[in-house]
Design a protein around this motif. Structure first.
Motif, PDB file in Angstrom:
ATOM      1  N   GLY A   1      -2.896 -31.190  -6.535  1.00 22.05           N
ATOM      2  CA  GLY A   1      -2.525 -32.422  -7.235  1.00 22.05           C
ATOM      3  C   GLY A   1      -1.295 -32.298  -8.108  1.00 22.05           C
ATOM      4  O   GLY A   1      -1.088 -33.109  -9.012  1.00 22.05           O
ATOM      5  N   LYS A   2      -0.455 -31.297  -7.840  1.00 17.72           N
ATOM      6  CA  LYS A   2       0.744 -31.065  -8.646  1.00 17.72           C
ATOM      7  C   LYS A   2       1.743 -32.212  -8.493  1.00 17.72           C
ATOM      8  O   LYS A   2       2.220 -32.784  -9.484  1.00 17.72           O
ATOM      9  CB  LYS A   2       1.412 -29.745  -8.248  1.00 17.72           C
ATOM     10  CG  LYS A   2       0.499 -28.538  -8.282  1.00 17.72           C
ATOM     11  CD  LYS A   2       1.217 -27.265  -7.901  1.00 17.72           C
ATOM     12  CE  LYS A   2       1.724 -27.264  -6.479  1.00 17.72           C
ATOM     13  NZ  LYS A   2       0.645 -27.269  -5.479  1.00 17.72           N
ATOM     14  N   SER A   3       2.072 -32.537  -7.255  1.00 17.79           N
ATOM     15  CA  SER A   3       3.092 -33.567  -7.003  1.00 17.79           C
ATOM     16  C   SER A   3       2.611 -34.945  -7.437  1.00 17.79           C
ATOM     17  O   SER A   3       3.400 -35.762  -7.919  1.00 17.79           O
ATOM     18  CB  SER A   3       3.469 -33.586  -5.516  1.00 17.79           C
ATOM     19  OG  SER A   3       4.044 -32.356  -5.127  1.00 17.79           O
ATOM     20  N   VAL A   4       1.322 -35.210  -7.268  1.00 26.56           N
ATOM     21  CA  VAL A   4       0.782 -36.525  -7.632  1.00 26.56           C
ATOM     22  C   VAL A   4       0.949 -36.792  -9.121  1.00 26.56           C
ATOM     23  O   VAL A   4       1.435 -37.846  -9.531  1.00 26.56           O
ATOM     24  CB  VAL A   4      -0.708 -36.636  -7.229  1.00 26.56           C
ATOM     25  CG1 VAL A   4      -1.307 -37.909  -7.794  1.00 26.56           C
ATOM     26  CG2 VAL A   4      -0.849 -36.625  -5.713  1.00 26.56           C
ATOM     27  N   ILE A   5       0.546 -35.817  -9.952  1.00 25.89           N
ATOM     28  CA  ILE A   5       0.621 -36.049 -11.396  1.00 25.89           C
ATOM     29  C   ILE A   5       2.077 -36.081 -11.858  1.00 25.89           C
ATOM     30  O   ILE A   5       2.428 -36.823 -12.791  1.00 25.89           O
ATOM     31  CB  ILE A   5      -0.200 -34.992 -12.179  1.00 25.89           C
ATOM     32  CG1 ILE A   5      -0.418 -35.456 -13.626  1.00 25.89           C
ATOM     33  CG2 ILE A   5       0.438 -33.628 -12.119  1.00 25.89           C
ATOM     34  CD1 ILE A   5      -1.196 -36.742 -13.760  1.00 25.89           C
ATOM     35  N   ALA A   6       2.939 -35.304 -11.207  1.00 26.49           N
ATOM     36  CA  ALA A   6       4.362 -35.350 -11.557  1.00 26.49           C
ATOM     37  C   ALA A   6       4.945 -36.723 -11.229  1.00 26.49           C
ATOM     38  O   ALA A   6       5.709 -37.292 -12.015  1.00 26.49           O
ATOM     39  CB  ALA A   6       5.122 -34.256 -10.821  1.00 26.49           C
ATOM     40  N   CYS A   7       4.573 -37.271 -10.078  1.00 20.62           N
ATOM     41  CA  CYS A   7       5.070 -38.600  -9.685  1.00 20.62           C
ATOM     42  C   CYS A   7       4.548 -39.672 -10.641  1.00 20.62           C
ATOM     43  O   CYS A   7       5.284 -40.590 -11.022  1.00 20.62           O
ATOM     44  CB  CYS A   7       4.655 -38.915  -8.249  1.00 20.62           C
ATOM     45  SG  CYS A   7       5.578 -37.985  -6.992  1.00 20.62           S
ATOM     46  N   ARG A   8       3.291 -39.576 -11.022  1.00 20.60           N
ATOM     47  CA  ARG A   8       2.739 -40.553 -11.976  1.00 20.60           C
ATOM     48  C   ARG A   8       3.452 -40.460 -13.323  1.00 20.60           C
ATOM     49  O   ARG A   8       3.728 -41.474 -13.964  1.00 20.60           O
ATOM     50  CB  ARG A   8       1.237 -40.316 -12.159  1.00 20.60           C
ATOM     51  CG  ARG A   8       0.381 -40.741 -10.982  1.00 20.60           C
ATOM     52  CD  ARG A   8      -1.084 -40.834 -11.376  1.00 20.60           C
ATOM     53  NE  ARG A   8      -1.932 -41.244 -10.268  1.00 20.60           N
ATOM     54  CZ  ARG A   8      -2.131 -42.500  -9.893  1.00 20.60           C
ATOM     55  NH1 ARG A   8      -1.490 -43.477 -10.534  1.00 20.60           N
ATOM     56  NH2 ARG A   8      -2.931 -42.790  -8.884  1.00 20.60           N
ATOM     57  N   LYS A   9       3.734 -39.252 -13.750  1.00 19.33           N
ATOM     58  CA  LYS A   9       4.398 -39.047 -15.034  1.00 19.33           C
ATOM     59  C   LYS A   9       5.821 -39.624 -15.003  1.00 19.33           C
ATOM     60  O   LYS A   9       6.254 -40.284 -15.951  1.00 19.33           O
ATOM     61  CB  LYS A   9       4.418 -37.548 -15.346  1.00 19.33           C
ATOM     62  CG  LYS A   9       4.698 -37.186 -16.791  1.00 19.33           C
ATOM     63  CD  LYS A   9       4.504 -35.699 -16.994  1.00 19.33           C
ATOM     64  CE  LYS A   9       4.792 -35.275 -18.415  1.00 19.33           C
ATOM     65  NZ  LYS A   9       3.735 -35.664 -19.363  1.00 19.33           N
ATOM     66  N   ILE A  10       6.529 -39.370 -13.918  1.00 16.87           N
ATOM     67  CA  ILE A  10       7.885 -39.910 -13.765  1.00 16.87           C
ATOM     68  C   ILE A  10       7.849 -41.436 -13.735  1.00 16.87           C
ATOM     69  O   ILE A  10       8.665 -42.113 -14.389  1.00 16.87           O
ATOM     70  CB  ILE A  10       8.534 -39.359 -12.477  1.00 16.87           C
ATOM     71  CG1 ILE A  10       8.913 -37.881 -12.650  1.00 16.87           C
ATOM     72  CG2 ILE A  10       9.749 -40.180 -12.080  1.00 16.87           C
ATOM     73  CD1 ILE A  10       9.982 -37.618 -13.691  1.00 16.87           C
ATOM     74  N   LEU A  11       6.904 -42.000 -12.993  1.00 16.94           N
ATOM     75  CA  LEU A  11       6.792 -43.456 -12.912  1.00 16.94           C
ATOM     76  C   LEU A  11       6.448 -44.047 -14.275  1.00 16.94           C
ATOM     77  O   LEU A  11       6.954 -45.118 -14.640  1.00 16.94           O
ATOM     78  CB  LEU A  11       5.726 -43.840 -11.879  1.00 16.94           C
ATOM     79  CG  LEU A  11       5.541 -45.340 -11.628  1.00 16.94           C
ATOM     80  CD1 LEU A  11       6.831 -45.978 -11.127  1.00 16.94           C
ATOM     81  CD2 LEU A  11       4.413 -45.582 -10.633  1.00 16.94           C
TER      82      LEU A  11
END
Length: 366
Positions: free
Chosen positions: A46-56
């Protein structure tokens, strides 16, 4: 527990979105502030998912916010990172903005922009980065990216000034005893800058380990000059102090595959069916050399080289050549001579990243 993402009405026309963290580590990553963050771990953690949510979330909170999301190869960026991002970024968030995958740009309804960047073309990247003005960056599979590229991208953070910091956010921070502390040299309010990377573990010589890992001696080594904030008339100046990466807030969060509560039993079983070196690196997210130890070459093993020495080795010894081809990593070749006593002497080396096989062949045959 559910996490409420404070999506404003400009981007999310249907109101706030409620979602769940897949692991405690995702929650820690979500709450981490604006210091360099590394999300390291196994497949499906879930590394990329949380990074994408944080960026969004940042793009949503600060209208006009500008972000670079990068990966080494365009085909991988398009098929993985972009696909993950658009799972969390709904079409209504950019229905009045613009999405052009061919032009590698996304503009949300509130004017925030995301630039997709692939880093495999060294010359193109070298020409683009110096002109970038961004507020945040996310590099996926950062273990494939050179340290120099990371540093150059980080140097462009905080340069985009056409971004709004809503007074509501400033007031909310102040009410919780956290006065706003991000200003430019003209004393104007700016948003905090974020640098996020996600990676799978590599060896202990890798720049990510050396900078981010809490067990790395370099993580605590005080060698980085500290600068003051400067002013409207004076640029930042060195204070005379030296800082470590730890002082600068470099943070690594390790996320294991098995900690993701949304990963299916079939996925976990498939991962655990591999050998121990695979599980160590790609499931438990442990750094180091899974296949063996790292051998340090001491000064006693280094012979001052001369052309006469090389000529003697080539004439009298059994000669070997070993090669480790790298697609995402550099390609390495070593030329060795074995004498009558079994001593192995390497007398030539080749180590180059980002080259075609035909280019490697020409260089090796010279």
């Amino acid at each position: 527990m559910a996490a409420r993402s404070t999506i404003n009405r400009t981007t999310a026309l249907k109101g706030p979105e409620v979602w769940q963290f897949s692991s405690p580590e995702q929650r820690i990553a979500w709450k981490h502030g604006p210091t360099p963050l590394c999300l390291s771990g196994g497949f499906g953690a879930g590394k990329s998912v949380i990074a994408c949510r944080k960026i969004l979330r940042l793009m949503d909170a600060f209208p006009g916010f500008r972000v670079v999301v990068a990966r080494r190869r365009w085909v991988h960026l398009q098929k993985t990172t972009m696909a993950t991002f658009f799972k969390v970024c709904k079409p209504e968030m950019y229905s009045e903005g613009r999405r052009s995958d061919s032009e590698k740009i996304l503009r949300l309804n509130n004017g925030s922009e995301l630039l997709w960047m692939h880093l495999e073309d060294g010359e193109e990247v070298a020409n683009i980065i110096p002109g970038l003005e961004i507020n945040a960056l996310f590099i996926d599979q950062a273990e494939e990216v050179d340290e120099e590229i990371y540093d150059k991208l980080c140097s462009r953070l905080g340069r985009w000034d056409r971004v709004t910091v809503p007074q509501q956010i400033i007031d909310n921070e102040t009410s919780q005893g956290r006065p706003w502390k991000w200003f430019n040299q003209r004393n104007e309010v700016i948003p905090p800058a974020y640098a996020i990377i996600a990676c799978n573990p590599d060896n202990e010589m890798h720049w990510i380990y050396r900078r981010f890992h809490p067990e790395s001696s370099e993580h605590f080594e005080k060698k980085i000059p500290e600068y003051d904030s400067g002013s409207s008339t004076e640029p930042p100046k060195p204070t005379g102090n030296l800082l470590s990466y730890n002082d600068l807030g470099y943070k690594m969060i390790t996320m294991t595959s098995t900690s993701n509560k949304f990963l299916t039993k079939q996925n976990i079983s498939a991962l655990l069916a591999n050998d121990e070196s695979f599980i160590k690196r790609y499931v438990r997210g442990e750094w180091g050399s899974p296949e063996g130890t790292i051998h340090i070459v001491t000064n006693h093993s280094v012979i001052p080289g001369t052309q006469e020495m090389v000529d003697y080795l080539v004439r009298t010894c059994k000669l070997l050549r070993v090669m480790d081809y790298g697609d995402s990593a550099p390609t390495a070749v070593g030329w060795a001579a074995v004498d009558v006593d079994g001593n192995v002497i390497f007398y030539r080396e080749y180590y180059q990243p980002d080259r075609l096989i035909s280019e490697h062949r020409i260089a090796i045959d010279q």
